[in-house]
Design a protein around this motif. Sequence first.
Motif, short mmCIF file in Angstrom:
data_model
loop_
_atom_site.label_atom_id
_atom_site.label_comp_id
_atom_site.label_asym_id
_atom_site.label_seq_id
_atom_site.Cartn_x
_atom_site.Cartn_y
_atom_site.Cartn_z
N UNK A 266 0.70 -1.31 -0.01
CA UNK A 266 -0.08 0.00 0.20
C UNK A 266 0.86 1.13 0.06
N UNK A 267 2.00 1.29 0.56
CA UNK A 267 2.78 2.58 0.88
C UNK A 267 4.20 2.42 -0.11
N UNK A 268 4.16 1.30 -0.83
CA UNK A 268 5.49 1.29 -1.59
C UNK A 268 6.63 1.12 -0.85
N UNK A 269 6.74 0.51 0.47
CA UNK A 269 7.69 0.39 1.42
C UNK A 269 8.69 -0.78 1.10
N UNK A 270 10.03 -0.75 1.59
CA UNK A 270 10.82 -1.87 1.43
C UNK A 270 10.65 -2.84 2.48
N UNK A 271 10.14 -2.30 3.65
CA UNK A 271 10.11 -3.27 4.81
C UNK A 271 8.69 -2.64 5.63
N UNK A 272 8.17 -3.53 6.36
CA UNK A 272 7.07 -3.33 7.24
C UNK A 272 7.28 -4.08 8.42
N UNK A 273 6.65 -3.31 9.48
CA UNK A 273 6.81 -4.17 10.95
C UNK A 273 5.26 -3.97 11.32
N UNK A 274 4.91 -4.94 11.80
CA UNK A 274 3.47 -5.08 12.77
C UNK A 274 3.60 -5.53 13.98
N UNK A 302 -3.14 4.38 12.02
CA UNK A 302 -2.70 4.60 10.58
C UNK A 302 -1.27 4.10 10.42
N UNK A 303 -1.08 3.76 9.27
CA UNK A 303 0.20 3.50 8.66
C UNK A 303 1.10 4.77 8.36
N UNK A 304 2.33 4.63 9.15
CA UNK A 304 3.52 5.72 9.12
C UNK A 304 4.54 5.26 8.22
N UNK A 305 5.38 5.90 7.78
CA UNK A 305 6.51 5.61 6.76
C UNK A 305 7.73 6.58 7.11
N UNK A 329 16.40 2.48 3.09
CA UNK A 329 15.20 1.63 3.29
C UNK A 329 14.09 2.53 3.57
N UNK A 330 12.70 2.10 2.90
CA UNK A 330 11.43 2.85 3.40
C UNK A 330 11.09 1.71 4.50
N UNK A 331 10.59 2.02 5.69
CA UNK A 331 9.94 1.36 6.47
C UNK A 331 8.42 1.72 6.85
N UNK A 332 7.48 0.99 6.99
CA UNK A 332 6.45 1.23 7.25
C UNK A 332 6.07 0.63 8.51
N UNK A 333 5.43 1.13 9.26
CA UNK A 333 4.84 0.61 10.85
C UNK A 333 3.53 1.35 10.99
N UNK A 354 5.55 10.39 7.19
CA UNK A 354 4.39 10.25 6.20
C UNK A 354 3.61 9.27 6.65
N UNK A 355 2.16 10.15 6.78
CA UNK A 355 1.13 9.33 7.42
C UNK A 355 0.29 8.64 6.36
N UNK A 356 -0.05 7.31 6.37
CA UNK A 356 -1.29 6.88 5.21
C UNK A 356 -2.26 6.59 5.75
#
Length: 374
Positions: A266-274, A302-305, A329-333, A354-356
């Motif tokens: 959704x955010x075009x991020x390289x990595x994500x952490x939930x 909300x997702x932030x990057x 790297x772009x990281x989404x949490x 960045x807030x998604x």
Amino acid sequence: CLLLNGGDLVQGSPVSTIYRGLPIYDIANLLGLDVSTLGNHEFDYGWRQIPEFLRRARFPVVSANVVDQRGRLMAPAAYTIRTVNGIRVALIGALTADLPHLSMPDLLGPWRALALVETVRRYAAEVRDRSDLIVLVAHISAAEEDQVLAQVPEVAVVVSGHVHRGLVSPKAVDGRVAVRVRAYGEEFGRLDLQVDVAKKAVSSFSWKRIDVDAGALAPAEDVARLVTLWEAKVSKVVDVPIGEARREFPARPDVKMLMERAMMERMGADLAFMNEGGVRDFLPKGRLLARHAWNVMPFDNRIVVGKFKGSQLPAAVTAGRSIDPQREYTLAVNDFTAANQKAELGCEGLVFPVTGPLQRDAFIEWIKKKKVLE
């Protein structure tokens, strides 16, 4: 008999999320609660909503250690005293001191949780001469249960919430006892006490865990009526198909992995952490409804990057991955994780500018796009 609730009445269902917890207090009013306390999820809709809960409740809500900067209690009282079979029972409420790491600053506002043991000890001394038995009704951690049993001998009984796992058998220290049931309304607990009034102590006890089997128990008519009314209001939003699962996805770690994939795409991020604590349900095999996603992610996070060099990324994100320390790297949490980095990521100082969208909405749209989850 006293029917006690250890906090977190609200949260977890679409009705609670969409209508900000108030219908749950209406339903709780039908359950015959004698005393309840505040949990950390009462803050999920913002601290200004809690006075609405307190006005709506037709049962006492006590909390001794949630105060503002001036030391004023958030709850109407720190404790209440009820007489049962001639025994004066003082019921003190309390919330875990870990509250700042379980919510976000804007949701907590001016409120904080004082140190548990010192606060309970102070109120126990206040009620001791006016009671025959002191009970702590608390939304606290397992370690805090142990601390009260070890350090506040005036408290004879601890009825605890917060930890989702129930105790198979009570904790007992010098004749004092702590009990806890499973979360999500899966269990009741029955604690039978014999009280030595002269010694203000429990002389004997027995503990029984009682499963709540919705398939075998007929609901009370007044409760069923109110639940049906509120469910009808949200059904058109949540009972709509969004995809299909070829297998069941257990809540952890499979759903966590799916949510991270949805965040990245959704955010075009390289990595994500939930954060695992944010995954609240599993995905069943077969047709998936939006309700399933709401149950998995009931929180309005909300997702932030942010962008970080590989060397800045915490181990919680890089585990099992090959990371170039010099690459960006772009990281989404989600915003909860960003606000509680030390507890969730084991680091501090990462900035997510960045807030998604709402994480739940992104998850629903991702499942719709995938159509089938393998």
